[in-house]
Scaffold this motif. Sequence first.
Motif, PDB file in Angstrom:
ATOM      1  N   THR A   1      48.632   3.890 -13.928  1.00  0.00           N
ATOM      2  CA  THR A   1      49.972   3.325 -14.140  1.00  0.00           C
ATOM      3  C   THR A   1      50.044   1.864 -14.012  1.00  0.00           C
TER       4      THR A   1
ATOM      5  N   ASP B   1      51.073  -0.943 -24.263  1.00  0.00           N
ATOM      6  CA  ASP B   1      50.467   0.332 -24.542  1.00  0.00           C
ATOM      7  C   ASP B   1      49.038   0.296 -25.192  1.00  0.00           C
TER       8      ASP B   1
ATOM      9  N   LYS C   1      48.383   5.495 -18.304  1.00  0.00           N
ATOM     10  CA  LYS C   1      49.149   6.880 -18.495  1.00  0.00           C
ATOM     11  C   LYS C   1      50.394   6.607 -18.347  1.00  0.00           C
ATOM     12  N   LYS C   2      50.776   5.683 -17.609  1.00  0.00           N
ATOM     13  CA  LYS C   2      52.429   5.496 -17.603  1.00  0.00           C
ATOM     14  C   LYS C   2      52.569   3.948 -17.340  1.00  0.00           C
TER      15      LYS C   2
ATOM     16  N   GLU D   1      67.203   6.031 -17.331  1.00  0.00           N
ATOM     17  CA  GLU D   1      66.077   7.064 -18.118  1.00  0.00           C
ATOM     18  C   GLU D   1      66.751   6.929 -19.885  1.00  0.00           C
TER      19      GLU D   1
ATOM     20  N   ARG E   1      64.101   5.788 -23.028  1.00  0.00           N
ATOM     21  CA  ARG E   1      64.095   6.368 -24.066  1.00  0.00           C
ATOM     22  C   ARG E   1      64.403   5.619 -25.451  1.00  0.00           C
TER      23      ARG E   1
ATOM     24  N   THR F   1      61.736   2.597 -25.885  1.00  0.00           N
ATOM     25  CA  THR F   1      60.087   2.889 -26.204  1.00  0.00           C
ATOM     26  C   THR F   1      59.881   3.262 -27.769  1.00  0.00           C
TER      27      THR F   1
ATOM     28  N   ASP G   1      53.629   7.340 -20.846  1.00  0.00           N
ATOM     29  CA  ASP G   1      55.149   7.635 -20.601  1.00  0.00           C
ATOM     30  C   ASP G   1      55.724   6.177 -20.051  1.00  0.00           C
TER      31      ASP G   1
ATOM     32  N   CYS H   1      58.736   4.415 -18.014  1.00  0.00           N
ATOM     33  CA  CYS H   1      59.834   4.382 -17.192  1.00  0.00           C
ATOM     34  C   CYS H   1      60.523   2.832 -16.731  1.00  0.00           C
TER      35      CYS H   1
END
Length: 629
Positions: A453, A476, A481-482, A563, A567, A570, A577, A579
């Motif tokens: 992460t 990215d 992973k995150k 949250e 979304r 991203t 993922d 956050c």
Amino acid sequence: MEQLKHECGVAMVRLLKPLEYYKRKYGTCLYGLNKLYLLMEKQHNRGQEGAGVGVIKMNSTPGHEYVFRERALGPNAIQDIFSTINKQIERDAIADKPIDLIDACTPFIGEVYMGHLRYSTTGRSGINYVHPFLRRNNWCSRSLMLCGNFNMTNVDDIFRSVVEKGQHPRIYSDTVIILEQLGYALDKENSRLYHKYTEEGLDGIARAGAIEDHLDLVPVLQSTASGWDGGYVICGAVGSGDMWALRDPHGIRPAFYYYDDEIVVVASERPVIQTVLNVSRSDVRELMPGSAVIVSKSGNVWVGDVLGEKENRRCSFERIYFSRGSDADIYKERKALGRNLVDKILCAVDYDLKHAVFSFIPNTAEVAFIGMIEGLEKYLDVSKAAHIEELSVEGALTHDVLMEIMSRKLRIEKVAIKDIKLRTFIAEGESRNDLAAHVYDVTYGIVENGRDTLVVIDDSIVRGTTLRQSIIRMLDRLHPKKIVVVSSSPQVRYPDYYGIDMSRMGEFCAFRAAVLLLKKRGMEHVLEQVYEDCLMMEKMPDDELRNCVKAIYAPFNDEEISEEIARMLTPVDTQADVCIIYQSLEGLSKAVPDCPGDWYFSGDYPTPGGTRLVNRAFVNYYEGNMDKR
């Protein structure tokens, strides 16, 4: 990641000794000018759109200029200004001149120095909007030079009051209007003294000198500033030598000062004065809200209340972002902001520090990053101690196991490096977005693909444009992973009207996320109701105003909005993922207890003008007037 602009930075210097004194003690008659240059350079972070310098020469002889001004545009404005000034001084050949002739005739060498650094928050630009502003007159005591770090929310009301007196401002800007207001009040003070000394039998030069010696700036400031609504530090100088700096009653904009028997200095930031004058922190004082520091022509220094101190609403964004982190208190506060986020970060990485990499973007977030790391290291130490104790009780603590536990460290890396300065004018549409994605370069080989992460901290996430177009895409590419993006400040939900470049409602990613949530949940009627309430507020008196836009956020908690922001920001092709974690209002209050001005986060504006304008901003948004603020 996102550059926020704010208005502006001020610097003032008043020499209290004859010019010969500084030549003898410091080896140069440019002592005051040099100090002004350093004060401005040390505050260049506060304004890179333009800059201006003004100087008043108190000992100028008739027939020679006594007020000098130089202004320039662009990020190199300070260097351009002082290069021009130095050329004029060099042409005057001061090395061959006696000190009295320099004092009387050489340009830009005087007793009162004013500097200004500008960021526009009004959309207006150009040399005509660069401070300081001048109101010239043949009588020195009626000439006025003005600069400030401010934004007024009731400019229309101030403009009407000026026009109703018969004046005709050249430009519709708050600086020009305030200049004319103060000039009108200064004229009245001059007229009062003119009649007083005429009745006492004075005339001509003797009367002009008496007026200059007895100007009272307190009523001049009180009669004008009492009608201002906004955040401000207004600095002024009268052609005869009086100087002042006035701070708004809520202390929204910052101001500090220092004086001794040689010099008086005013600046927007404390450490700047400490460094330039080589004085201790305790010697540099904060100018209290509603107060002014005034220096008379004779050099008497007065600091006192002018407007009355109101509820403390010192700007918290100054502490989070704008002011230099070299201030002792600000440094501690920014570290505390980072530490306050540790619990949320641990939850986001599922308490798996072994597979978490920590970094920061941009450099202004570095201090908050240090605080965050200190907090995580404290957790790690407690975790290691608990593990050791547990194994000791079980009798399973071997040397190798102990060494393995003690070797557990946080993985701290320099993930991103700003590689190029994006020139957006050479591209548009998708090609522009592709360029934006490459503003930063990444350090490869530090993230375990698909397992680690990546946690990066920023000092603020306001609009989210850079995050979406560049940062997330860039991170990215490391195949984590995150991705956890951390903001050391809370969600910016409301416009600012006191000097920060955040005035359009639809620009804020938190606002856009809340609107999206309302629409997703079939609650569009909330938007219509807020619009109607905002229209109703336009007819209300100041004491009945309320911020109707708060209802947009009321149905959701902070995590739901965070949250939705994640979304929304991203990119669709992102593999990891994503956050996004924001500071809470409670965390901000604990970290920055003495600067509770948080209206851009909470919606609680310090003055009626701010509340009135936030309702108007939503009306503009709802009606589609996206260019209006």
